[in-house]
Design a protein around this motif. Structure first.
Motif, PDB file in Angstrom:
ATOM      1  N   THR A   7       0.886  -1.006  -0.047  1.00  0.00           N
ATOM      2  CA  THR A   7      -0.020   0.101  -0.003  1.00  0.00           C
ATOM      3  C   THR A   7       1.052   1.271   0.074  1.00  0.00           C
ATOM      4  OG1 THR A   7      -1.768  -1.297   1.397  1.00  0.00           O
ATOM      5  CG2 THR A   7      -1.896   1.353   1.404  1.00  0.00           C
ATOM      6  N   PRO A   8       1.029   1.745  -1.149  1.00  0.00           N
ATOM      7  CA  PRO A   8       2.161   3.201  -1.179  1.00  0.00           C
ATOM      8  C   PRO A   8       1.952   3.979   0.060  1.00  0.00           C
ATOM      9  CG  PRO A   8       1.268   2.561  -3.537  1.00  0.00           C
ATOM     10  CD  PRO A   8       0.434   1.604  -2.456  1.00  0.00           C
ATOM     11  N   GLN A   9       0.770   4.558   0.105  1.00  0.00           N
ATOM     12  CA  GLN A   9       0.562   5.368   1.318  1.00  0.00           C
ATOM     13  C   GLN A   9       0.105   4.699   2.521  1.00  0.00           C
ATOM     14  OE1 GLN A   9      -2.450   8.492  -0.319  1.00  0.00           O
ATOM     15  NE2 GLN A   9      -0.944   9.894  -0.048  1.00  0.00           N
ATOM     16  N   ALA A  10       0.779   5.402   3.599  1.00  0.00           N
ATOM     17  CA  ALA A  10       0.544   4.736   4.918  1.00  0.00           C
ATOM     18  C   ALA A  10      -0.574   5.516   5.330  1.00  0.00           C
ATOM     19  CB  ALA A  10       1.740   4.862   5.670  1.00  0.00           C
ATOM     20  N   PRO A  11      -1.769   5.001   5.584  1.00  0.00           N
ATOM     21  CA  PRO A  11      -3.039   5.841   5.922  1.00  0.00           C
ATOM     22  C   PRO A  11      -2.909   6.547   7.302  1.00  0.00           C
ATOM     23  CG  PRO A  11      -3.432   3.445   6.396  1.00  0.00           C
ATOM     24  CD  PRO A  11      -1.895   3.478   5.681  1.00  0.00           C
ATOM     25  N   THR A  12      -3.563   7.723   7.518  1.00  0.00           N
ATOM     26  CA  THR A  12      -3.484   8.209   8.871  1.00  0.00           C
ATOM     27  C   THR A  12      -5.090   8.401   9.170  1.00  0.00           C
ATOM     28  OG1 THR A  12      -1.893   9.730   8.316  1.00  0.00           O
ATOM     29  CG2 THR A  12      -3.333  10.672  10.042  1.00  0.00           C
ATOM     30  N   LEU A  17      -9.797  -2.901  16.276  1.00  0.00           N
ATOM     31  CA  LEU A  17      -9.592  -4.237  15.916  1.00  0.00           C
ATOM     32  C   LEU A  17      -9.984  -5.070  17.374  1.00  0.00           C
ATOM     33  CD1 LEU A  17      -5.851  -4.339  14.769  1.00  0.00           C
ATOM     34  CD2 LEU A  17      -7.962  -4.422  13.591  1.00  0.00           C
ATOM     35  N   ALA A  18     -10.778  -6.042  17.121  1.00  0.00           N
ATOM     36  CA  ALA A  18     -11.066  -6.915  18.124  1.00  0.00           C
ATOM     37  C   ALA A  18      -9.804  -7.851  18.742  1.00  0.00           C
ATOM     38  CB  ALA A  18     -12.229  -8.010  17.644  1.00  0.00           C
ATOM     39  N   PRO A  19     -10.267  -8.170  20.111  1.00  0.00           N
ATOM     40  CA  PRO A  19      -9.006  -8.920  20.682  1.00  0.00           C
ATOM     41  C   PRO A  19      -8.629 -10.160  19.797  1.00  0.00           C
ATOM     42  CG  PRO A  19     -10.673  -8.595  22.142  1.00  0.00           C
ATOM     43  CD  PRO A  19     -11.421  -8.044  20.918  1.00  0.00           C
ATOM     44  N   GLY A  20      -7.281 -10.292  19.308  1.00  0.00           N
ATOM     45  CA  GLY A  20      -6.829 -11.571  18.758  1.00  0.00           C
ATOM     46  C   GLY A  20      -6.613 -10.999  17.182  1.00  0.00           C
ATOM     47  N   GLU A  21      -7.461  -9.910  16.543  1.00  0.00           N
ATOM     48  CA  GLU A  21      -7.398  -9.532  15.149  1.00  0.00           C
ATOM     49  C   GLU A  21      -6.222  -9.178  14.808  1.00  0.00           C
ATOM     50  OE1 GLU A  21     -10.165  -6.774  12.181  1.00  0.00           O
ATOM     51  OE2 GLU A  21     -10.648  -6.963  14.333  1.00  0.00           O
ATOM     52  N   ARG A  22      -5.913  -9.487  13.615  1.00  0.00           N
ATOM     53  CA  ARG A  22      -4.613  -9.142  12.929  1.00  0.00           C
ATOM     54  C   ARG A  22      -4.773  -8.331  11.646  1.00  0.00           C
ATOM     55  NH1 ARG A  22      -0.632 -13.011  14.599  1.00  0.00           N
ATOM     56  NH2 ARG A  22      -1.497 -14.640  15.749  1.00  0.00           N
ATOM     57  N   ILE A  23      -3.883  -7.647  11.317  1.00  0.00           N
ATOM     58  CA  ILE A  23      -3.487  -6.973   9.887  1.00  0.00           C
ATOM     59  C   ILE A  23      -2.419  -7.683   9.231  1.00  0.00           C
ATOM     60  CG2 ILE A  23      -3.054  -5.056   8.779  1.00  0.00           C
ATOM     61  CD1 ILE A  23      -4.597  -3.231  10.869  1.00  0.00           C
ATOM     62  N   GLU A  24      -2.673  -8.522   8.244  1.00  0.00           N
ATOM     63  CA  GLU A  24      -1.518  -9.271   7.658  1.00  0.00           C
ATOM     64  C   GLU A  24      -0.522  -8.378   7.257  1.00  0.00           C
ATOM     65  OE1 GLU A  24      -1.498 -12.476   8.553  1.00  0.00           O
ATOM     66  OE2 GLU A  24      -3.382 -12.479   9.248  1.00  0.00           O
ATOM     67  N   ALA A  25       0.627  -9.081   6.843  1.00  0.00           N
ATOM     68  CA  ALA A  25       2.050  -8.347   6.313  1.00  0.00           C
ATOM     69  C   ALA A  25       1.703  -7.663   5.058  1.00  0.00           C
ATOM     70  CB  ALA A  25       2.961  -9.412   5.904  1.00  0.00           C
ATOM     71  N   HIS A  26       2.140  -6.246   5.516  1.00  0.00           N
ATOM     72  CA  HIS A  26       2.069  -5.282   4.207  1.00  0.00           C
ATOM     73  C   HIS A  26       3.272  -4.423   4.379  1.00  0.00           C
ATOM     74  CE1 HIS A  26       0.091  -3.642   7.849  1.00  0.00           C
ATOM     75  NE2 HIS A  26       0.386  -2.376   7.397  1.00  0.00           N
ATOM     76  N   ARG A  27       3.375  -3.183   3.298  1.00  0.00           N
ATOM     77  CA  ARG A  27       4.453  -2.275   3.503  1.00  0.00           C
ATOM     78  C   ARG A  27       3.983  -1.190   2.908  1.00  0.00           C
ATOM     79  NH1 ARG A  27       7.587  -2.040  -1.282  1.00  0.00           N
ATOM     80  NH2 ARG A  27       7.196  -3.712  -2.973  1.00  0.00           N
ATOM     81  N   HIS A  28       4.654  -0.087   3.271  1.00  0.00           N
ATOM     82  CA  HIS A  28       4.205   1.301   2.697  1.00  0.00           C
ATOM     83  C   HIS A  28       5.524   1.742   2.102  1.00  0.00           C
ATOM     84  CE1 HIS A  28       0.261   0.885   4.785  1.00  0.00           C
ATOM     85  NE2 HIS A  28       1.035   0.720   6.028  1.00  0.00           N
ATOM     86  N   ASP A  29       5.181   2.945   1.244  1.00  0.00           N
ATOM     87  CA  ASP A  29       6.459   3.634   0.756  1.00  0.00           C
ATOM     88  C   ASP A  29       6.620   4.905   1.712  1.00  0.00           C
ATOM     89  OD1 ASP A  29       6.477   2.178  -1.590  1.00  0.00           O
ATOM     90  OD2 ASP A  29       5.461   3.321  -2.776  1.00  0.00           O
TER      91      ASP A  29
END
Length: 260
Positions: A7-12, A17-29
């Protein structure tokens, strides 16, 4: 790590997130500051895991592949900064101390209307106001004054070291010495001691303390009693746990329970 989303832009923005919820691997510019308004946040890269309660934020440099995990109910505040804006000159993930003022600045800036959040197409799209520019300038000034904190759990690569670390991850209260753990996994104590220093940059007792603090934060976020957490994470007494926790985070586990 699994397939890495770009995801080029890192969001502001602010996200729950619920307990235990994950955001999977990603990267930003862009660079990104990640902060837990409530709950406990863990950010994982190939090099290890950085963890932060509400008195800490995590700096993720541009291009660094990372994943998020929530412990407890997590109000996740993320703030993107262009790659040429690096107030601390950091090129690796780091945990930063968050003063009361910096906390309020992060909350205000990430809860405002944004034009830089590609995941919120329905958000208002006003131009960047003078007020927001001033808020951002003060926020960056506060970041420059934020000391770094050693709240990292490095990940081993050597299979001999990984075998020992995996044992302790499964049972953080395991009281065995490094020699005994070496016997259980088929590696000598001196070899393991050398590997801890060379690969993880810390001694075995230092790493085990970081591991126990990491698990303790998660258990507290899951609302387990302080005495139970102390026992499950291997401290000899509740008072010993409270002392180590206070020195690491600046407040007691009981105060952590009362956070929003």
């Amino acid at each position: 790590m699994p397939v890495i989303r770009h995801t080029p832009q890192a969001p502001t923005h602010t996200r729950t997130l619920a307990p235990g919820e994950r955001i999977e691997a990603h990267r930003h510019d862009d660079h990104q500051i990640v902060y837990a308004g409530s709950g406990v946040l863990a950010v994982t890269t190939d090099a290890g895991t950085w963890f932060a309660p509400g008195t800490r934020a995590i700096w993720v440099p541009a291009g660094c592949a990372h994943a998020h995990r929530a412990r407890g109910h997590l109000d996740l505040h993320t703030l993107g900064l262009p790659a040429d804006t690096n107030p601390l000159g950091l090129d690796a993930p780091s945990v930063l101390t968050v003063s009361p003022l910096l906390r309020e600045l992060i909350l205000a800036y990430t809860r405002g209307p944004h034009t830089d959040d590609p995941e919120r197409s329905d958000a208002p799209q006003p131009p960047d106001s003078p007020e927001r520019r001033r808020l951002r300038a003060v926020l960056l000034d506060q970041l420059r004054a934020s000391p770094q904190q050693p709240l990292q759990l490095p990940s081993p690569a050597d299979p001999r070291l990984k075998a020992v670390c995996d044992l302790l991850h499964r049972h953080p209260a395991d009281p065995r010495t490094l020699a005994a753990l070496g016997t259980a996994t088929g590696t000598g104590e001196r070899t393991l001691s050398r590997l801890f220093r060379r690969e993880l940059g810390m001694t075995f007792p230092q790493w085990r303390t970081q591991l126990r603090l990491y698990h303790a934060l998660g258990m507290l976020a899951d609302e387990l009693p302080v005495t139970t957490v102390a026992h499950r994470c291997g401290w000899s007494s509740t008072s010993a746990f409270i002392d180590v926790f206070r020195r690491a985070f600046g407040y007691t586990p009981g105060v952590h329970h009362r956070r929003p």
